[in-house]
Design an enzyme around this catalytic site. Structure first.
Site, short mmCIF file in Angstrom:
data_model
loop_
_atom_site.label_atom_id
_atom_site.label_comp_id
_atom_site.label_asym_id
_atom_site.label_seq_id
_atom_site.Cartn_x
_atom_site.Cartn_y
_atom_site.Cartn_z
N ARG A 157 48.58 51.80 71.54
CA ARG A 157 48.14 50.59 70.83
C ARG A 157 46.78 50.80 70.17
NH1 ARG A 157 48.84 47.12 76.25
NH2 ARG A 157 50.31 48.80 76.58
N LYS B 103 48.75 60.32 84.26
CA LYS B 103 50.12 60.03 84.69
C LYS B 103 50.50 60.93 85.86
CE LYS B 103 52.10 58.73 80.18
NZ LYS B 103 52.56 57.38 80.53
N1 BES Z 1 53.75 56.66 76.17
C1 BES Z 1 53.66 55.71 77.18
C2 BES Z 1 54.89 54.81 77.30
C3 BES Z 1 56.19 55.49 77.65
C4 BES Z 1 56.58 55.56 78.98
C5 BES Z 1 57.01 55.97 76.68
C6 BES Z 1 57.80 56.15 79.29
C7 BES Z 1 58.23 56.54 77.01
C8 BES Z 1 58.61 56.63 78.31
C9 BES Z 1 52.45 54.80 76.96
O1 BES Z 1 51.38 55.39 76.33
C10 BES Z 1 52.00 54.33 78.31
O2 BES Z 1 51.72 55.15 79.13
N2 BES Z 1 51.97 53.03 78.50
C11 BES Z 1 51.58 52.46 79.75
C12 BES Z 1 50.85 51.18 79.49
C13 BES Z 1 50.20 50.59 80.71
C14 BES Z 1 49.10 51.48 81.20
C15 BES Z 1 49.69 49.23 80.36
C16 BES Z 1 52.84 52.23 80.58
O3 BES Z 1 53.87 51.88 80.00
O4 BES Z 1 52.79 52.44 81.78
ZN ZN Z 2 50.04 56.44 77.61
#
Ligand code: BES
Ligand code: ZN
Ligand code: ZN
Length: 443
Positions: free
Chosen positions: A289, A215
């Site tokens: 997931r 990230k």
């Molecule tokens: N934990 C994150 C989602 C999240 C983002 C929670 C902001 C709270 C605030 C999750 O694990 C994630 O990073 N999801 C990705 C999925 C994508 C790579 C398909 C996302 O939402 O960008």
């Molecule tokens: Zn994530």
């Protein structure tokens, strides 16, 4: 001391008096807003009043119940909470009490509801170097033991997770030096211990760096709250046990960190979930997931009445609804109705989202495995493709997935919560469980 109807109270009995406006009387449920506006007004007003008392450094406050002692207590307990564990200068402790004797039970219930949500806020806000998977489990164990003597807690270690063949969960955990934990809690509140339980499952990523699909560093600290699903379901069972609710509840929480390392998942890796399905890990940041896939398979071992999972699953959920409501994806209108009605009362709202086959196709069309962990049109409908992915691990007919990413934190949207991790929707889960227990008794 606060008074809400100054004329009814003897001002000279108290050294300080705070008066707060409540808005319109008997305003009730709003069709447009999908919540009880009167209760929300009471929560907001009482929280403002109590914070004023706190600023004046007065240690005790009597609160007028405002006609709804539960909402008043929730406003007081939620409004006063602030996470200042690591600060020398702490907020003064203020103990709110009910003024008068009307609504003692409701006040007590509101206090327990508020404290339940505050526990989730505490777990979510705490830094990830303090709330590791094992520390999370130990803190929850301590709270449960204090709440009820009859709760069983299993803190499962990595070897147990391996025996269970939870290959998807393990693939995320192996990127970190912190060992994973699978937390399993059984609360038997029903007169019949064999009554089918409500099974709650929570995503417990104690820190989500994204892994190799790292990230951006700005704002990454908020990912200490990526165990919000686990925090809210654990706080809900602690609260249900404190209230002695007459139903059986099981909580399952896969806990680990998502870190980049020489052992971490690499984009394109294929892993095998507990039910034998293979998953291509196209993005290591879609890790929630993977944990939930295995936990949901395991959840089917308990002859559940319903399985409800909560997860800070997708940024797309925040884009869709913001912090207004938790997104609910469910195959059961019965479950939806109960969750929705519970949320009208608590003011911590839910909104139904689709589980169309349309989205399923986008995760099952995968080059190397049965499923990809991201939709093939990547960003489009991201919260819906994530839900469709989870559905592939569900066979029970009453299942709901709550995507709580949008409600994870509060800036200033909920007036009775200070800025920070929100602990939402703990009260809605507890209210939902209360309703199921009432359903139980009438059945
Ligand atoms: N934990 C994150 C989602 C999240 C983002 C929670 C902001 C709270 C605030 C999750 O694990 C994630 O990073 N999801 C990705 C999925 C994508 C790579 C398909 C996302 O939402 O960008
Ligand atoms: Zn994530
Ligand atoms: Zn995550």
């Amino acid at each position: 001391m606060c008074i809400w109807e100054a004329e009814r109270t003897f001002v000279h009995d108290f050294p300080s008096v705070v008066v707060v406006g409540l808005g319109k009387k008997s305003i009730g449920v709003s069709d447009q807003e999908n919540w009880d506006e009167g209760k929300e007004n009471i929560r907001a007003a009482v929280s403002v009043g109590c914070r004023q008392v706190q600023d004046l450094e007065i240690p005790c406050v009597e609160v007028d119940p405002c006609g709804d002692a539960q909402a008043a207590a929730e406003g007081a307990i939620l409004g006063l909470y602030e996470y200042d564990e690591f600060k020398k200068r702490k907020k003064p402790v203020v103990t709110p009490q009910l003024h008068g004797s009307d609504g003692k039970e409701a006040w007590q219930k509101g206090t327990i509801y508020g404290e339940g949500q505050n526990l989730a806020r505490h777990l979510m806000e705490a830094p990830a170097n303090y709330i590791t998977p094992i520390k999370f489990a130990e803190l929850v164990e301590q709270k449960l033991k204090a709440a009820h003597s009859g709760v069983k807690i299993h803190i499962r270690s990595k070897s147990w997770i391996e025996e269970q063949q939870m290959g998807a969960f393990l693939s995320v955990a192996k990127g970190s030096e912190e060992p994973p934990v699978f937390l399993e809690i059984h609360y038997s509140g029903s007169a019949n211990t064999n009554d089918p339980p409500l099974v709650l499952v929570g995503k417990g990523v104690t820190f989500d760096s994204g892994g190799i699909s790292l990230k951006p560093s700005s704002g990454m600290d908020a990912m200490r709250a990526d165990m919000g699903g686990a925090a809210t379901v654990c706080s809900a069972i602690v609260t249900a046990a404190t209230l002695n609710l007459p139903l059986n509840i099981i909580v399952l929480a896969p806990l680990c960190e998502n870190m980049p390392s020489g052992r971490a998942n690499k984009p394109g890796d294929v892993v095998r979930a507990k039910n034998g399905k293979t998953i291509q890990v196209d993005n290591t940041d879609a890790e929630g997931r993977l944990l939930l896939a295995d936990a949901l398979c395991y959840a089917h071992n308990f002859n559940a009445r319903a399985i409800v999972n909560a997860a800070t699953l997708t940024g797309a959920m925040d884009i869709a609804l913001g912090s207004a409501a938790t997104g609910v994806f469910t195959n059961s209108s019965w479950l939806w109705t109960h969750l929705y009605e519970a949320s009208i009362l608590t003011g911590d709202r839910v909104w139904r989202m689709p589980l169309f086959e349309h989205y399923t196709k986008q995760v099952t069309d995968c080059p190397l495995a049965d499923l990809s962990n991201v939709g093939k049109y990547s960003r489009a409908g991201g919260a819906c493709t994530a839900a469709a992915f989870l559905k592939e691990f569900v066979t029970i007919s009453h299942w709901a997935h709550l995507d709580i990413a949008g409600v994870m934190s509060n800036k200033d949207e909920v007036p009775y919560l200070r800025k920070g991790m929100a602990g939402r929707p703990t009260r809605t889960l507890v209210e939902f469980a209360t309703r199921l227990s009432q359903d139980n008794q009438s059945a």
